[in-house]
Design an enzyme around this catalytic site. Structure first.
Site, PDB file in Angstrom:
ATOM      1  N   ARG A  22      -3.719   6.641   0.591  1.00  0.00           N
ATOM      2  CA  ARG A  22      -4.252   7.862   1.214  1.00  0.00           C
ATOM      3  C   ARG A  22      -3.295   8.602   2.138  1.00  0.00           C
ATOM      4  NH1 ARG A  22      -9.491   4.585   2.865  1.00  0.00           N
ATOM      5  NH2 ARG A  22      -7.746   3.132   3.027  1.00  0.00           N
ATOM      6  N   ASP A  41      -6.670  -3.272  -7.413  1.00  0.00           N
ATOM      7  CA  ASP A  41      -7.162  -3.892  -6.180  1.00  0.00           C
ATOM      8  C   ASP A  41      -7.446  -5.363  -6.434  1.00  0.00           C
ATOM      9  OD1 ASP A  41      -8.179  -2.874  -3.353  1.00  0.00           O
ATOM     10  OD2 ASP A  41      -9.447  -4.534  -3.995  1.00  0.00           O
ATOM     11  N   ARG A 100       0.819  -1.220   0.000  1.00  0.00           N
ATOM     12  CA  ARG A 100       0.000   0.000   0.000  1.00  0.00           C
ATOM     13  C   ARG A 100       0.852   1.270   0.000  1.00  0.00           C
ATOM     14  NH1 ARG A 100      -5.624  -0.448   1.778  1.00  0.00           N
ATOM     15  NH2 ARG A 100      -6.291  -2.333   0.736  1.00  0.00           N
ATOM     16  N   ARG A 104      -7.226  11.222  -6.099  1.00  0.00           N
ATOM     17  CA  ARG A 104      -8.414  10.480  -5.657  1.00  0.00           C
ATOM     18  C   ARG A 104      -9.640  11.389  -5.584  1.00  0.00           C
ATOM     19  NH1 ARG A 104     -12.172   7.979  -4.780  1.00  0.00           N
ATOM     20  NH2 ARG A 104     -12.616   6.327  -3.280  1.00  0.00           N
ATOM     21  N   TYR A 143     -14.369 -12.405   0.076  1.00  0.00           N
ATOM     22  CA  TYR A 143     -15.131 -11.163  -0.129  1.00  0.00           C
ATOM     23  C   TYR A 143     -16.387 -11.406  -0.963  1.00  0.00           C
ATOM     24  CZ  TYR A 143     -11.404  -8.438   1.976  1.00  0.00           C
ATOM     25  OH  TYR A 143     -10.512  -7.916   2.872  1.00  0.00           O
TER      26      TYR A 143
HETATM   27  O1  CP3 Z   1      -0.106  -1.793  -2.464  1.00  0.00           O
HETATM   28  C1  CP3 Z   1      -0.369  -0.910  -3.307  1.00  0.00           C
HETATM   29  O2  CP3 Z   1       0.017   0.272  -3.200  1.00  0.00           O
HETATM   30  C2  CP3 Z   1      -1.072  -1.328  -4.587  1.00  0.00           C
HETATM   31  C3  CP3 Z   1      -2.497  -1.250  -4.611  1.00  0.00           C
HETATM   32  C4  CP3 Z   1      -3.366  -2.152  -3.727  1.00  0.00           C
HETATM   33  C5  CP3 Z   1      -4.588  -1.698  -3.162  1.00  0.00           C
HETATM   34  N1  CP3 Z   1      -5.188  -2.757  -2.563  1.00  0.00           N
HETATM   35  C6  CP3 Z   1      -5.106  -0.315  -3.269  1.00  0.00           C
HETATM   36  C7  CP3 Z   1      -6.241   0.115  -2.439  1.00  0.00           C
HETATM   37  C8  CP3 Z   1      -3.222  -3.499  -3.378  1.00  0.00           C
HETATM   38  C9  CP3 Z   1      -2.073  -4.458  -3.677  1.00  0.00           C
HETATM   39  C10 CP3 Z   1      -4.386  -3.874  -2.651  1.00  0.00           C
HETATM   40  C11 CP3 Z   1      -4.628  -5.236  -2.143  1.00  0.00           C
HETATM   41  C12 CP3 Z   1      -5.858  -5.528  -1.385  1.00  0.00           C
HETATM   42  N2  CP3 Z   1      -7.102  -4.984  -1.538  1.00  0.00           N
HETATM   43  C13 CP3 Z   1      -5.933  -6.549  -0.394  1.00  0.00           C
HETATM   44  C14 CP3 Z   1      -4.806  -7.467   0.022  1.00  0.00           C
HETATM   45  C15 CP3 Z   1      -3.879  -6.846   0.993  1.00  0.00           C
HETATM   46  C16 CP3 Z   1      -4.503  -6.540   2.333  1.00  0.00           C
HETATM   47  O3  CP3 Z   1      -4.616  -5.339   2.633  1.00  0.00           O
HETATM   48  O4  CP3 Z   1      -4.820  -7.476   3.067  1.00  0.00           O
HETATM   49  C17 CP3 Z   1      -7.258  -6.557   0.084  1.00  0.00           C
HETATM   50  C18 CP3 Z   1      -7.821  -7.457   1.154  1.00  0.00           C
HETATM   51  C19 CP3 Z   1      -7.988  -5.569  -0.655  1.00  0.00           C
HETATM   52  C20 CP3 Z   1      -9.454  -5.247  -0.550  1.00  0.00           C
HETATM   53  C21 CP3 Z   1      -9.708  -3.839  -0.208  1.00  0.00           C
HETATM   54  N3  CP3 Z   1      -9.423  -2.760  -1.012  1.00  0.00           N
HETATM   55  C22 CP3 Z   1     -10.312  -3.346   0.976  1.00  0.00           C
HETATM   56  C23 CP3 Z   1     -10.771  -4.200   2.137  1.00  0.00           C
HETATM   57  C24 CP3 Z   1     -10.371  -1.955   0.840  1.00  0.00           C
HETATM   58  C25 CP3 Z   1     -11.028  -0.995   1.806  1.00  0.00           C
HETATM   59  C26 CP3 Z   1     -10.189  -0.717   2.994  1.00  0.00           C
HETATM   60  C27 CP3 Z   1      -9.360   0.510   2.778  1.00  0.00           C
HETATM   61  O5  CP3 Z   1      -8.161   0.477   3.066  1.00  0.00           O
HETATM   62  O6  CP3 Z   1      -9.974   1.513   2.358  1.00  0.00           O
HETATM   63  C28 CP3 Z   1      -9.765  -1.600  -0.391  1.00  0.00           C
HETATM   64  C29 CP3 Z   1      -9.608  -0.227  -0.937  1.00  0.00           C
HETATM   65  C30 CP3 Z   1      -8.247   0.188  -1.415  1.00  0.00           C
HETATM   66  N4  CP3 Z   1      -7.395  -0.588  -2.157  1.00  0.00           N
HETATM   67  C31 CP3 Z   1      -7.637   1.457  -1.205  1.00  0.00           C
HETATM   68  C32 CP3 Z   1      -6.390   1.411  -1.840  1.00  0.00           C
HETATM   69  C33 CP3 Z   1      -5.377   2.534  -1.935  1.00  0.00           C
HETATM   70  C34 CP3 Z   1      -8.269   2.643  -0.486  1.00  0.00           C
HETATM   71  C35 CP3 Z   1      -9.410   3.180  -1.290  1.00  0.00           C
HETATM   72  C36 CP3 Z   1      -9.414   4.669  -1.513  1.00  0.00           C
HETATM   73  O7  CP3 Z   1      -8.393   5.293  -1.875  1.00  0.00           O
HETATM   74  O8  CP3 Z   1     -10.507   5.225  -1.373  1.00  0.00           O
END
Ligand code: CP3
Length: 351
Positions: free
Chosen positions: A31, A77, A27, A40, A157
């Protein structure tokens, strides 16, 4: 190619004990960065950001410009895959992902493997732009990582309809209707192979499989739902692209990590925050790179706490004398101060 001319991350994943270790952070785009929040703010929703190649490529490169990490990870994602299969996906403000609940054969039969390649085409354009951008901006040592969720975690999910503390409905379904759950994993496995192959063709140099919820399973279920699909993906991908290493991240798998690394054939394994690096090193086959596992909250804390935690991990990695990649034990959280990330980068580079 002589090993020294290769990117440090790829050298570590080829089995070399590179020191100081290559580093990147899960990540790393997100944000906590003001420049991410600026982009964003200009898109209606998160899926729109993932499918806008210009914006997604830009946010992928943001942390590289700031910190010069050894890897850029495609900005997308893990839930883009169910979306590409025709399953719904929405990200609700402050709530995380919301999906229809997949609980029966009709919902499973509605998924369409045939849609995947077209649906993910914009993401492949992102990969091409990032690949070109890294070269154009002089980041010749930065590798590009593509990724997908591992089938079990993506299924979590889809069955649950979103996030969950324990994914009880998913685990119950896997016991109650193993035929249905197995078919879901099979569809996700084949879709993941299509998706990851396209990423490699577009320029991804390494791949990571995120199995964030692997740790909720019994050892027997872990074999069927985590190891088996991962092994199949690794087998096919390594046959097609023998030069592209794969990192598996079966989060919270504890004592099952060593067996996972051996049985799946991955080139690297991610360690979550709770894992002891020395113990992991004694369990995971010696040629497999270890990756991790700083507590994301130590990065929020900064200062002495950050130094203590990072130094303990670096000392254990040095002592293990094996391929190692510095990373967090889970993703960066939004409240992380960007200057703490710079301090960590300096500490690891000076190791
Ligand atoms: O790592 C990176 O920088 C690359 C991008 C990336 C994202 N998600 C961007 C993201 C990667 C590799 C992921 C993986 C991901 N997504 C996982 C596996 C890793 C982990 O965290 O366990 C999972 C379970 C998800 C599912 C997911 N995506 C959830 C549960 C959420 C909401 C929670 C949150 O943090 O907001 C997301 C949203 C998400 N994916 C965001 C980002 C930057 C935030 C959304 C936003 O900017 O509004």
């Amino acid at each position: 190619m002589p090993s020294d001319s290769r990117k440090p991350l790829l050298r570590a994943l080829a089995g070399e004990a590179v020191w100081p270790p290559p580093m990147w952070l899960m990540r790393q785009a997100g944000r906590y960065l003001p420049e991410y929040r600026a982009i964003r703010a200009g898109v209606p929703d998160f899926v729109a950001l993932c499918t806008s190649p210009d914006k997604a490529a830009e946010v992928t490169l943001q942390p590289i410009r700031r910190y010069g990490f050894d890897a850029a990870i495609l900005f997308s994602d893990i839930l883009i895959l169910p979306w590409a299969l025709g399953h719904g996906l929405e990200f609700k403000e402050g709530e995380g992902p919301v999906l229809p609940k997949l609980r029966d054969a009709a919902a499973l039969d509605a998924l369409s493997l045939d849609r995947v390649a077209d649906a993910v085409a914009p993401i492949m354009e992102t990969v091409r732009r990032v690949s070109a951008g890294l070269t154009a901006e002089g980041f010749s040592q930065t590798a590009l990582i593509g990724f997908a969720g591992a089938p079990f975690t993506v299924a979590c999910y889809m069955v649950e309809g979103g996030g969950s503390r324990d994914f009880a409905a998913t685990r119950a379904l896997a016991y109650a209707d193993p035929g249905l759950f197995g078919r879901l994993l099979d569809v996700l496995t084949e879709a993941t192979i299509v998706y990851l192959s396209a990423q490699v063709e577009a320029g991804a140099e390494a791949l990571m499989l995120f199995d964030s919820w692997a740790g909720v399973l019994s050892p027997l279920q872990f074999k069927a739902q985590v190891i088996q699909p991962t092994r199949r993906i690794v087998e096919v991908m390594r046959q097609r692209y023998p030069h592209v290493p794969i990192i598996g991240f079966p989060r919270l798998s504890g004592m099952l990590l060593g067996g996972y690394a051996g049985a799946t054939g991955v080139q690297g394994v991610g360690m979550d925050t709770s894992m002891d690096l020395g113990l992991a090193a004694s369990q995971v086959p010696a040629h497999v790179a270890l990756q991790g596992n700083l507590d994301p909250m130590a990065l929020v804390a900064g200062g002495d706490a950050l130094q203590r935690e990072a130094n303990a991990i670096l000392a254990a990695a040095r002592a293990a004398n094996r391929p190692y990649i510095f990373n967090l034990g889970h993703g960066i959280v939004p409240q992380t101060p960007p200057d703490h990330v710079a301090a960590l980068r300096d500490l690891v580079r000076g190791a």
